[in-house]
Design a protein around this motif. Structure first.
Motif, PDB file in Angstrom:
ATOM      1  N   ARG A  44      55.348  47.944  54.708  1.00 47.73           N
ATOM      2  CA  ARG A  44      55.651  49.581  55.067  1.00 47.73           C
ATOM      3  C   ARG A  44      57.223  49.800  54.533  1.00 47.73           C
ATOM      4  O   ARG A  44      57.248  50.979  53.894  1.00 47.73           O
ATOM      5  CB  ARG A  44      55.721  49.704  56.419  1.00 47.73           C
ATOM      6  N   LYS A  45      57.915  48.856  54.380  1.00 50.20           N
ATOM      7  CA  LYS A  45      59.298  49.161  53.926  1.00 50.20           C
ATOM      8  C   LYS A  45      59.344  49.307  52.405  1.00 50.20           C
ATOM      9  O   LYS A  45      59.989  50.427  51.960  1.00 50.20           O
ATOM     10  CB  LYS A  45      60.276  48.011  54.292  1.00 50.20           C
ATOM     11  N   THR A  57      60.850  40.907  60.848  1.00 48.39           N
ATOM     12  CA  THR A  57      60.058  40.981  61.920  1.00 48.39           C
ATOM     13  C   THR A  57      58.617  40.714  61.657  1.00 48.39           C
ATOM     14  O   THR A  57      57.675  40.034  62.474  1.00 48.39           O
ATOM     15  CB  THR A  57      59.807  42.301  62.783  1.00 48.39           C
ATOM     16  N   SER A  58      57.872  41.442  60.552  1.00 50.89           N
ATOM     17  CA  SER A  58      56.673  40.889  60.084  1.00 50.89           C
ATOM     18  C   SER A  58      56.281  41.336  58.888  1.00 50.89           C
ATOM     19  O   SER A  58      56.910  41.864  58.139  1.00 50.89           O
ATOM     20  CB  SER A  58      55.795  41.901  61.084  1.00 50.89           C
ATOM     21  N   GLN A  59      55.004  40.678  58.395  1.00 51.28           N
ATOM     22  CA  GLN A  59      54.288  41.303  57.031  1.00 51.28           C
ATOM     23  C   GLN A  59      54.193  42.503  56.754  1.00 51.28           C
ATOM     24  O   GLN A  59      54.507  42.932  55.742  1.00 51.28           O
ATOM     25  CB  GLN A  59      53.130  40.204  56.939  1.00 51.28           C
ATOM     26  N   GLU A  60      53.433  43.022  58.027  1.00 53.63           N
ATOM     27  CA  GLU A  60      53.106  44.675  57.985  1.00 53.63           C
ATOM     28  C   GLU A  60      54.422  45.465  57.662  1.00 53.63           C
ATOM     29  O   GLU A  60      54.583  46.376  57.026  1.00 53.63           O
ATOM     30  CB  GLU A  60      52.695  44.993  59.056  1.00 53.63           C
ATOM     31  N   ASP A  61      55.411  45.116  58.447  1.00 58.07           N
ATOM     32  CA  ASP A  61      56.767  45.786  58.385  1.00 58.07           C
ATOM     33  C   ASP A  61      57.427  45.678  56.945  1.00 58.07           C
ATOM     34  O   ASP A  61      57.792  46.769  56.274  1.00 58.07           O
ATOM     35  CB  ASP A  61      57.968  45.370  59.382  1.00 58.07           C
ATOM     36  N   ALA A  62      57.270  44.623  56.234  1.00 60.15           N
ATOM     37  CA  ALA A  62      57.731  44.363  54.931  1.00 60.15           C
ATOM     38  C   ALA A  62      56.783  45.171  53.713  1.00 60.15           C
ATOM     39  O   ALA A  62      57.515  45.836  52.945  1.00 60.15           O
ATOM     40  CB  ALA A  62      57.365  42.684  54.452  1.00 60.15           C
ATOM     41  N   SER A 101      61.222  41.579  55.500  1.00 57.25           N
ATOM     42  CA  SER A 101      61.336  42.209  56.820  1.00 57.25           C
ATOM     43  C   SER A 101      61.501  40.841  57.776  1.00 57.25           C
ATOM     44  O   SER A 101      61.110  39.778  57.295  1.00 57.25           O
ATOM     45  CB  SER A 101      60.011  42.795  57.345  1.00 57.25           C
ATOM     46  N   LYS A 145      57.666  52.603  51.746  1.00 52.79           N
ATOM     47  CA  LYS A 145      58.503  53.906  52.183  1.00 52.79           C
ATOM     48  C   LYS A 145      59.673  53.968  51.070  1.00 52.79           C
ATOM     49  O   LYS A 145      59.837  55.059  50.515  1.00 52.79           O
ATOM     50  CB  LYS A 145      59.129  53.554  53.525  1.00 52.79           C
TER      51      LYS A 145
END
Length: 69
Positions: A24-25, A17-22, A15, A28
């Motif tokens: 989540r991707k 934008t962020s570790q959390e977004d990575a 990601s 998903k």
């Protein structure tokens, strides 16, 4: 928690934008082909730097899922 047998796979999400977004991707995308996912564990975090700033986060995770009966 019930008595289950779990299998796990390792994934790496990315990601800007962020570790959390990575994370989540990665989850998903994996959910498109892996059924019955139950847990995840972060196993590593790294990033890419460009011009003195964070350009990308890469987060490796283990995802556990129950096996079909």
């Amino acid at each position: 928690m019930s008595d289950n047998v779990y299998k796990s796979v390792e994934l790496t999400g990315s990601s800007e934008t962020s570790q959390e977004d990575a994370v989540r991707k990665a989850i998903k995308e994996a959910s498109k082909t892996i059924k019955h996912m139950r847990w995840f564990q972060v196993t590593g975090t790294r990033g890419h730097i460009e011009n003195g700033e964070i350009a990308h986060w890469q987060v490796s995770i283990k995802v556990g899922f129950t096996l079909d009966d």
